[in-house]
Design an enzyme around this catalytic site. Structure first.
Site, PDB file in Angstrom:
ATOM      1  N   ASP A 196      35.339  44.247  48.010  1.00 16.17           N
ATOM      2  CA  ASP A 196      36.741  44.463  48.359  1.00 16.17           C
ATOM      3  C   ASP A 196      36.904  45.761  49.136  1.00 16.17           C
ATOM      4  O   ASP A 196      37.672  45.840  50.100  1.00 16.17           O
ATOM      5  CB  ASP A 196      37.577  44.489  47.080  1.00 16.17           C
ATOM      6  CG  ASP A 196      39.054  44.307  47.357  1.00 16.17           C
ATOM      7  OD1 ASP A 196      39.391  43.713  48.403  1.00 16.17           O
ATOM      8  OD2 ASP A 196      39.871  44.757  46.538  1.00 16.17           O
ATOM      9  N   ASP A 358      42.494  39.761  42.774  1.00 13.68           N
ATOM     10  CA  ASP A 358      42.929  40.931  42.013  1.00 13.68           C
ATOM     11  C   ASP A 358      43.360  40.544  40.602  1.00 13.68           C
ATOM     12  O   ASP A 358      42.920  41.121  39.610  1.00 13.68           O
ATOM     13  CB  ASP A 358      44.070  41.642  42.747  1.00 13.68           C
ATOM     14  CG  ASP A 358      43.660  42.076  44.145  1.00 13.68           C
ATOM     15  OD1 ASP A 358      42.479  42.408  44.320  1.00 13.68           O
ATOM     16  OD2 ASP A 358      44.514  42.065  45.048  1.00 13.68           O
TER      17      ASP A 358
END
Length: 437
Positions: A196, A358
């Site tokens: 990420d 997430d």
């Protein structure tokens, strides 16, 4: 002086932003912990085979070194496949295959709700011995899945229904990730955090490319994204005009954008010299454009008096340049937006957004902690929320694309290790020896 005013306006609204995004994250984590505690009686025997274990399938008889190497290999393979899939998404979005992407995302949502959700519901039915026949169960499950797809990918649904289905989808996926082998789970969490970080911040990162492409086209990315909308109405914002808290209008839609319902105020000039620039075409001078390098948009009282009830949201500004002048229908020069909003999770609507991963990996970490004790769950939850708060603060200050996983996952893993191997042992020894603080 201007920087202090700008920073204070951000800090005044960041609390609302954090609450609106922390609430669904906390709800998803709570539901995953609840499922883990209800359905998983033996965490060691709950491992499943999936794409995350394609390279190595962990066995209880394997040594710790073998588990570590196998988990590392699994995480590398998984991240590589995610990277390839994301680049394919960028490529298809570049060639404007938006309809295909929406259909694919809708099909994925239907599969998650129908199959993953159906399996979890069957386990709950067996656990609590709920009397229900197969036909009724399939009918309810099918309708639940179809409504979920419509709620996520159709804009005429209530926002609470859409948000609720997005949380449920993430809960189902996160629960299945908690059934992965332990070493693979932790390696996957760390690997996805690093991915990420690289995908968002590196110049050639796939998520950064996708975001820049969406910004250049002023289009929404077709993906399962949770959008938190910290909004107030225009009428409510007028009541706050005494405080002069700057707030940015959402992107206007429909005919309301032509009504001239906003006024832009330069944050770098004194309030006494602020010049109103109406969207209907009043021509600004070159000095005004130079002063308004960074602008914050607040509601116009005239639009409120006409009954317009559009929504406004705080946090991020619009940016204008001298060259951003275009001719309108009457032949007059008007200021136009030169650079759309920057920042991951900050689309053209101005709302903070969190992606599918997430929610999932936050919940996976807490769900894995729930397999041991609630003390570890509390520690990991507080660490994740603290990391998310830090990320939102950085997002408000730097106003650029930021990954949401690294800070929260790093703190969560750190607190998990400290709590499980140090704090838990300390508290147990204190309880055995009847020591209290």
């Amino acid at each position: 002086m201007d920087e202090n005013r700008k920073g204070s306006s951000i800090l005044e609204t960041i609390g609302e932003e954090m609450i609106r995004i922390i609430t669904p994250v906390s709800t998803c984590m709570f539901l995953v912990v609840l499922l883990v505690k209800i359905l998983d009686t033996d965490s060691q025997s709950s491992s499943i085979s999936s794409i995350a274990t394609i390279a190595y399938n962990e066995e209880t008889s394997d040594s710790d070194w073998d588990k570590f190497k196998g988990a590392l290999l699994n995480s590398l393979v998984f991240v590589a496949m995610i990277t390839i899939a994301t680049f394919l998404l960028v490529l298809m979005f570049y060639f404007r295959c938006t309809k295909f992407l929406k259909y694919y995302m809708g099909f994925s949502a239907f599969m998650v709700l129908g199959f993953m959700g159906g399996d979890i519901t069957i386990m709950l039915v067996q656990k609590f011995r709920i009397p229900i026949d197969e036909i009724t169960f399939l009918f309810v499950l099918f309708n639940f899945s179809v409504v979920g797809v419509m709620a996520v990918f159709m804009s005429n649904m209530a926002i609470l229904v859409t948000q609720g289905y997005l949380v449920v989808i993430r809960m189902f996926v996160a629960y299945w990730f908690t059934k992965l082998p332990e070493w693979t789970t932790w390696a996957l969490l760390v690997a996805m955090s690093l991915y990420d970080l690289a995908a968002v911040l590196l110049p050639g990162g796939p998520l950064r490319l996708l975001l820049e492409l969406a910004i250049s086209r002023d289009e929404d990315i077709p993906a399962l994204v949770y959008e938190a909308r910290p909004v107030i109405t225009r009428n409510e914002s007028v009541g706050r005009q005494g405080a002069r808290a700057p707030r940015r209008l959402w992107k206007e839609t429909g005919d309301s954008s032509a009504a001239g319902g906003s006024r832009e105020v330069g944050s770098t000039s004194d309030e006494s010299s602020n010049n109103a620039v109406l969207n209907t075409g009043s021509r600004p001078s070159s000095d005004t454009v130079n002063q308004l390098e960074t602008r914050l948009v607040i509601p116009d009282e005239a639009a409120v008096s006409e009954g317009t009830n559009e929504l406004v949201a705080p946090l991020i500004d619009r940016r204008f340049e001298r060259s951003s002048l275009q001719r309108n229908g009457q032949g007059e020069d008007v200021a136009t937006e030169s650079t759309p909003f920057e920042g991951i999770g900050l689309g053209s609507s101005g709302a903070i957004k969190l992606g599918l991963g997430d929610f999932i990996f936050y919940s996976v970490l807490v769900g894995r902690a729930a397999m041991y004790d609630f003390m570890t769950v509390y520690a990991c939850y507080l660490a994740i929320i603290a990391g998310l708060g830090v990320t939102l603060m950085l997002l408000a200050l730097y106003r650029k694309a930021l990954p949401a996983l690294p800070v929260s996952i790093l703190l969560g893993v750190l607190f998990y290790v400290l709590t499980r191997f140090f704090l838990e042992a300390f508290v147990v020894q204190c309880s055995v020896n009847l020591l209290m603080f």
